[in-house]
Design a protein around this motif. Structure first.
Motif, PDB file in Angstrom:
ATOM      1  N   PRO A   6      40.436  46.566  41.697  1.00  8.34           N
ATOM      2  CA  PRO A   6      39.531  46.232  42.802  1.00  8.34           C
ATOM      3  C   PRO A   6      38.158  46.874  42.615  1.00  8.34           C
ATOM      4  O   PRO A   6      38.047  48.029  42.205  1.00  8.34           O
ATOM      5  CB  PRO A   6      40.235  46.812  44.033  1.00  8.34           C
ATOM      6  CG  PRO A   6      41.261  47.764  43.527  1.00  8.34           C
ATOM      7  CD  PRO A   6      41.400  47.605  42.052  1.00  8.34           C
ATOM      8  N   LEU A  47      43.519  48.558  50.590  1.00 12.81           N
ATOM      9  CA  LEU A  47      43.937  48.049  49.291  1.00 12.81           C
ATOM     10  C   LEU A  47      45.397  48.419  49.044  1.00 12.81           C
ATOM     11  O   LEU A  47      45.838  49.491  49.445  1.00 12.81           O
ATOM     12  CB  LEU A  47      43.048  48.628  48.180  1.00 12.81           C
ATOM     13  CG  LEU A  47      41.597  48.158  48.194  1.00 12.81           C
ATOM     14  CD1 LEU A  47      40.761  48.968  47.214  1.00 12.81           C
ATOM     15  CD2 LEU A  47      41.504  46.663  47.858  1.00 12.81           C
ATOM     16  N   ALA A  51      47.558  48.146  43.429  1.00 13.99           N
ATOM     17  CA  ALA A  51      46.244  47.931  42.803  1.00 13.99           C
ATOM     18  C   ALA A  51      45.944  49.068  41.836  1.00 13.99           C
ATOM     19  O   ALA A  51      46.439  50.195  41.978  1.00 13.99           O
ATOM     20  CB  ALA A  51      45.158  47.857  43.873  1.00 13.99           C
ATOM     21  N   VAL A  54      40.279  52.011  41.641  1.00 13.80           N
ATOM     22  CA  VAL A  54      39.210  51.427  42.450  1.00 13.80           C
ATOM     23  C   VAL A  54      37.851  51.796  41.847  1.00 13.80           C
ATOM     24  O   VAL A  54      37.613  52.951  41.486  1.00 13.80           O
ATOM     25  CB  VAL A  54      39.284  51.928  43.896  1.00 13.80           C
ATOM     26  CG1 VAL A  54      38.133  51.355  44.729  1.00 13.80           C
ATOM     27  CG2 VAL A  54      40.629  51.578  44.521  1.00 13.80           C
ATOM     28  N   GLY A 109      39.079  42.116  41.318  1.00 17.18           N
ATOM     29  CA  GLY A 109      38.867  41.675  42.694  1.00 17.18           C
ATOM     30  C   GLY A 109      37.555  42.246  43.209  1.00 17.18           C
ATOM     31  O   GLY A 109      37.308  43.445  43.071  1.00 17.18           O
ATOM     32  N   PHE A 111      35.179  42.982  46.428  1.00 16.82           N
ATOM     33  CA  PHE A 111      35.294  43.145  47.881  1.00 16.82           C
ATOM     34  C   PHE A 111      33.996  43.706  48.455  1.00 16.82           C
ATOM     35  O   PHE A 111      33.573  44.794  48.053  1.00 16.82           O
ATOM     36  CB  PHE A 111      36.432  44.113  48.228  1.00 16.82           C
ATOM     37  CG  PHE A 111      37.774  43.697  47.723  1.00 16.82           C
ATOM     38  CD1 PHE A 111      38.587  42.856  48.458  1.00 16.82           C
ATOM     39  CD2 PHE A 111      38.226  44.134  46.481  1.00 16.82           C
ATOM     40  CE1 PHE A 111      39.833  42.466  47.981  1.00 16.82           C
ATOM     41  CE2 PHE A 111      39.459  43.753  45.994  1.00 16.82           C
ATOM     42  CZ  PHE A 111      40.271  42.915  46.735  1.00 16.82           C
ATOM     43  N   LEU A 127      46.307  39.254  48.751  1.00 17.71           N
ATOM     44  CA  LEU A 127      45.772  39.717  47.466  1.00 17.71           C
ATOM     45  C   LEU A 127      46.756  39.436  46.334  1.00 17.71           C
ATOM     46  O   LEU A 127      46.352  39.016  45.248  1.00 17.71           O
ATOM     47  CB  LEU A 127      45.466  41.219  47.515  1.00 17.71           C
ATOM     48  CG  LEU A 127      44.407  41.713  48.496  1.00 17.71           C
ATOM     49  CD1 LEU A 127      43.948  43.116  48.135  1.00 17.71           C
ATOM     50  CD2 LEU A 127      43.221  40.771  48.565  1.00 17.71           C
ATOM     51  N   MET A 197      34.840  37.359  48.860  1.00 15.86           N
ATOM     52  CA  MET A 197      35.849  38.057  48.052  1.00 15.86           C
ATOM     53  C   MET A 197      36.291  37.150  46.919  1.00 15.86           C
ATOM     54  O   MET A 197      36.642  35.987  47.143  1.00 15.86           O
ATOM     55  CB  MET A 197      37.046  38.458  48.927  1.00 15.86           C
ATOM     56  CG  MET A 197      36.719  39.563  49.908  1.00 15.86           C
ATOM     57  SD  MET A 197      38.111  40.034  50.969  1.00 15.86           S
ATOM     58  CE  MET A 197      37.953  38.824  52.298  1.00 15.86           C
ATOM     59  N   PHE A 199      38.375  36.783  42.893  1.00 14.76           N
ATOM     60  CA  PHE A 199      39.384  37.302  41.976  1.00 14.76           C
ATOM     61  C   PHE A 199      39.295  36.507  40.684  1.00 14.76           C
ATOM     62  O   PHE A 199      39.274  35.276  40.718  1.00 14.76           O
ATOM     63  CB  PHE A 199      40.786  37.177  42.577  1.00 14.76           C
ATOM     64  CG  PHE A 199      40.921  37.878  43.903  1.00 14.76           C
ATOM     65  CD1 PHE A 199      41.505  39.125  43.983  1.00 14.76           C
ATOM     66  CD2 PHE A 199      40.444  37.287  45.071  1.00 14.76           C
ATOM     67  CE1 PHE A 199      41.617  39.776  45.205  1.00 14.76           C
ATOM     68  CE2 PHE A 199      40.549  37.932  46.292  1.00 14.76           C
ATOM     69  CZ  PHE A 199      41.134  39.180  46.355  1.00 14.76           C
TER      70      PHE A 199
END
Length: 340
Positions: A6, A47, A51, A54, A109, A111, A127, A197, A199
């Motif tokens: 992410p 999140l 995941a 970050v 991803g 965000f 997600l 958002m 992906f």
């Protein structure tokens, strides 16, 4: 499941929620939903556990603030842009870094740091679905928010043929429409709001950027971040999403708001800035204050928004809060830049 990284975009100039937000404290560092967490902290907290690491892309001058709000993030995963160049450049730079570290097939991803999404469980389930769709279809997946009213402040996405995983090919993106057009899009039934958002497999996004925005990728490949001053200022929607054949939309139903201006707080269940107010003979008056001991008295007003923060007071017609940027330009031109 494919490896998922992410990336949170946390730049901005602090204009939309002025005077509470300022240039050195944009809205993602504010608590606007009454949760006790800043919007950035809430974005990280929701999140999923599965995941990967970050990453955050922010303005260089905001790096210390990101570190203060997210002390668990290693400094090497906070990318500070020398100057803002909009989302296409931010996505390109971080994608370049992730390619080098994780390889072509890692799912990235993207965000925004300032969204309000109260249902973390449903969000995390979505997600997982988006990561699967991006992997299976080798596409760039946008989450499409199911419209609830003919909004003019959001972009719209028209869905076409279905693909595996519950997503659809994108027919077209429509930028913020006027009210008449928004009513038509809502009635059509096959449009979603563009959530911002995304992906995608890192290698796919870099190739699409290289095809449709070579003025970004070529200098970055040659000079890295040193190329920033010469890169075009353009959004990822204009640079890639409106051109690529790989765009997919995954319609979602979780509660969402991008908290785009002061009026959006009226849609939240809890007032984050309650004020002491005494009124006589007014209607449609909303007051926010950062000092709960402060008293605001109103008399004979109609449809007015009042925000108090320290030495600054904003009094506005609620329907014109989207024009705050114009007001701030006026302040700057008249020598009040210290209040920005």
């Amino acid at each position: 499941m494919a490896q998922f990284i992410p990336v949170i975009l946390a730049g901005g100039k602090g204009e939309r929620f002025w005077p509470l937000s300022r240039f050195d404290q944009p809205k993602q560092f504010l608590c606007l939903d009454g949760s006790g967490k800043s919007l950035l902290q809430s974005t990280v907290a929701r999140l999923p556990d599965w995941a990967g690491e970050v990453w955050v892309v922010t303005r260089l001058g905001l790096v210390p603030l990101v570190q203060a709000h997210c002390p668990h993030l290693p400094p090497e995963r906070i990318l500070g842009e020398p100057e803002p160049r909009d989302t296409a450049v931010a996505v390109a730079w971080v994608t370049q870094q992730l390619l080098q570290q994780y390889g072509d097939e890692v799912i990235v991803g993207i965000f925004p740091a300032d969204h309000w999404i109260p249902d973390a469980v449903q969000f995390q389930q979505t997600l997982a679905q988006a990561v699967a769709v991006a992997t299976q279809n080798q596409g760039i997946v946008t989450l499409g928010i199911t419209p609830t009213h003919p909004a003019t402040g959001y972009g719209y996405i028209q869905q076409g043929a279905a693909v595996s995983g519950g997503a659809y090919r994108v027919v077209r993106f429509t930028e913020k429409p006027d009210l008449a057009q928004a009513v038509q899009l809502l009635a059509a039934g096959d449009y979603s709001w563009n959530s911002g958002m995304f992906f995608f497999p890192a290698g796919l996004m870099w190739r699409e950027l290289a095809q449709y925005a070579p003025a970004i990728t070529a200098p970055l490949a040659q000079q890295g971040v040193a190329a920033y001053a010469h890169l075009p200022k353009i959004s990822i929607d204009y640079a890639v999403m409106e051109h690529t054949q790989r765009a997919l939309v995954l319609p979602v139903t979780f509660a969402w708001d991008d908290l785009g201006d002061w009026r959006s707080l009226e849609r939240l269940a809890k007032n984050p800035l309650p004020a002491q107010q005494v009124d006589w003979g007014s209607s449609g008056v909303t007051v926010y204050s950062t000092d709960p001991q402060e008293l605001v008295a109103t008399l004979g007003l109609d449809n007015v928004l009042i925000i108090r923060d320290g030495k600054v007071t904003l009094v506005a017609a609620p329907e014109r809060t989207q024009e705050i940027k114009k007001l701030l330009t006026q302040l700057r031109e008249q020598g009040y830049g210290d209040y920005l």
